[in-house]
Design an enzyme around this catalytic site. Structure first.
Site, PDB file in Angstrom:
ATOM      1  N   SER A 128       7.947  12.644  -2.534  1.00  0.00           N
ATOM      2  CA  SER A 128       6.809  12.956  -3.415  1.00  0.00           C
ATOM      3  C   SER A 128       6.044  14.197  -2.972  1.00  0.00           C
ATOM      4  O   SER A 128       5.899  14.464  -1.775  1.00  0.00           O
ATOM      5  CB  SER A 128       5.857  11.755  -3.409  1.00  0.00           C
ATOM      6  OG  SER A 128       4.605  12.115  -3.960  1.00  0.00           O
ATOM      7  N   GLU A 130       3.041  14.284  -2.935  1.00  0.00           N
ATOM      8  CA  GLU A 130       1.894  13.792  -2.165  1.00  0.00           C
ATOM      9  C   GLU A 130       2.090  14.058  -0.670  1.00  0.00           C
ATOM     10  O   GLU A 130       1.124  14.069   0.089  1.00  0.00           O
ATOM     11  CB  GLU A 130       1.703  12.287  -2.392  1.00  0.00           C
ATOM     12  CG  GLU A 130       0.857  11.943  -3.589  1.00  0.00           C
ATOM     13  CD  GLU A 130      -0.621  12.315  -3.432  1.00  0.00           C
ATOM     14  OE1 GLU A 130      -1.231  11.921  -2.430  1.00  0.00           O
ATOM     15  OE2 GLU A 130      -1.153  12.995  -4.315  1.00  0.00           O
ATOM     16  N   TYR A 151      -0.198   6.266   1.242  1.00  0.00           N
ATOM     17  CA  TYR A 151       1.019   6.471   0.432  1.00  0.00           C
ATOM     18  C   TYR A 151       1.752   7.740   0.876  1.00  0.00           C
ATOM     19  O   TYR A 151       2.957   7.724   1.109  1.00  0.00           O
ATOM     20  CB  TYR A 151       0.630   6.548  -1.048  1.00  0.00           C
ATOM     21  CG  TYR A 151       1.761   7.014  -1.954  1.00  0.00           C
ATOM     22  CD1 TYR A 151       2.734   6.130  -2.395  1.00  0.00           C
ATOM     23  CD2 TYR A 151       1.838   8.344  -2.371  1.00  0.00           C
ATOM     24  CE1 TYR A 151       3.763   6.557  -3.231  1.00  0.00           C
ATOM     25  CE2 TYR A 151       2.862   8.776  -3.209  1.00  0.00           C
ATOM     26  CZ  TYR A 151       3.820   7.880  -3.625  1.00  0.00           C
ATOM     27  OH  TYR A 151       4.837   8.320  -4.456  1.00  0.00           O
TER      28      TYR A 151
END
Ligand code: NAP
Ligand code: G4F
Length: 323
Positions: A128, A130, A151
């Site tokens: 990701s 992120e 996460y």
């Protein structure tokens, strides 16, 4: 007939990837969790359609390693797509250890099960953007990670586990570093779908207000239906590698609101209320991907524009609410 196993098959991406692989003639196996209400709504059309007999669901969980070994031994997949995760960033602050277990350690549980049972299978890990967190944009494959949530931290663990099994055991393991991708099948607590559902409800006279958090965050939003094609392409590539997948265009949450409300003939400023409840302990301010490597080596470009994505989601939610 090639055989694929998808974890997270009941999620947004799992449903689009199932569509794609069944259309390509695959036998598709999906892992689903035991839940008190069946969470298979996104797969219903596929299962009742003509290719439905080539889609088999199995109970499993990334927290249950022996179950993964048993399933892999039985299915003997050619390709494994690991899409399962606790994928909500804000919720990962509430459930940091659970998120670390499923989204991080779950990757190594699956990789280890694969190494023991089917080491020649090709493996895709849903990494990701992120992971980049506060790294300045544009972010690409060489950008150092600086995750800003439990996460993001868990996804960095999964990323390196995937690289490690490639380097350590010569397995065909790959990371798709995907920037935000959305669709009418997006879960309702991500900001895009939260906005488009609210627009539909407000236009139908069933709601007046939409409470949101940080309107200044910028995201590189693409369409999930375009992005699953890349997952498959990465496993057909001659060598296992890691790729950033993005549109190369970023917009603020505010811009998303403007377009979504305007598409329904509404003024977003009359309805959106900023609520600190939706602010995160640490925010990712600006994600903008550079997917030139994927374009060069996999011949890929996203087909759907930002404007098309927003209006497609509003139209789908309006159609649903208006019957
Ligand atoms: P999603 O809609 O939240 O789907 C997540 C899937 O994981 C669901 O099928 C969920 O099952 C399953 N799952 C959760 N915990 C599990 C566990 N312990 N064992 C087995 N399955 C479990 O996510 P998505 O948007 O499709 O994203 C797919 C993957 O890409 C995720 O790994 C996500 O982190 C990653 N990713 C997404 C984006 C994006 O913008 N969408 C961008 C980059 C990376 P239930 O249906 O039972 O909850
Ligand atoms: O839609 P979001 O919750 O997605 P976020 O945090 O970017 O994460 C998604 O994309 C990642 C890829 O970069 C995936 F890995 C991850 O699994 C997930 O799919 O939030 C987007 C932005 C954030 O800056 C958030 O603070 O929208 C802001 N926001 C403002 N108001 C809100 C809200 N987000 C949510 N969920 N709800 C709000 O009310």
């Amino acid at each position: 007939m090639p055989v694929a196993l998808i974890t997270g098959v009941s999620g947004q991406d799992g449903s689009y990837l199932s569509d794609l692989l069944l259309a390509k003639g695959y036998e598709v196996h999906g892992i689903v969790r035991r839940t008190s209400l069946l969470s298979r709504a996104r797969l219903e059309n596929l299962r009742s359609g003509p290719a439905g007999e080539r889609l088999t669901l199995h109970y499993g969980d990334l927290d249950e390693p022996l179950g993964l070994v048993r399933l892999l031994e039985q299915i003997q997949p050619d390709e494994v797509y690991n899409l399962a995760a606790q994928s909500h960033v804000q919720i990962s602050f509430e459930l940091p250890e659970f998120t670390g277990s499923v989204t991080g350690l779950g990757v190594i549980r699956l990789l280890e099960a694969l190494r023991l049972t089917k080491p020649d299978a090709k493996f895709y890990q849903a990494s990701s953007s992120e992971m980049f967190g506060s790294a300045p944009p544009p972010q690409h494959e060489g950008t150092p990670f600086h995750p800003r949530s439990p996460y993001g931290v868990a996804k960095v663990y999964g990323f390196w586990a995937t690289v490690n099994y490639r380097e350590g055991y010569d397995m065909f393991t790959t990371n798709g570093i995907l920037f935000n991708h959305e669709s009418p099948r997006r879960a309702e607590n991500f900001v895009t779908r939260k906005i488009t559902k609210a627009v539909a409800a407000i236009a139908a006279g069933k709601q007046t207000e939409l409470r949101l958090g940080n309107l200044d965050a910028k995201r590189d939003w693409g369409f999930a239906g375009d992005y699953v094609e890349l997952m498959w392409k990465m496993l057909q590539h001659h060598t296992p590698d890691d790729f950033v997948i993005a549109t190369g265009e970023a917009h603020t949450v505010r811009e998303f609101c403007e377009i979504a409300f305007a598409h329904a003939g509404l003024d977003w400023e009359k309805h959106v209320v900023v609520d600190p409840k939706f602010f995160r302990p640490a925010e990712v301010d600006y994600l903008l991907g550079d997917a030139s490597k994927a374009e060069r080596e996999l011949g890929w470009k996203p087909a759907t524009t930002f404007h098309q994505l927003v209006t497609m989601m509003v139209d789908a939610d309006r159609a649903e609410i208006e019957g």
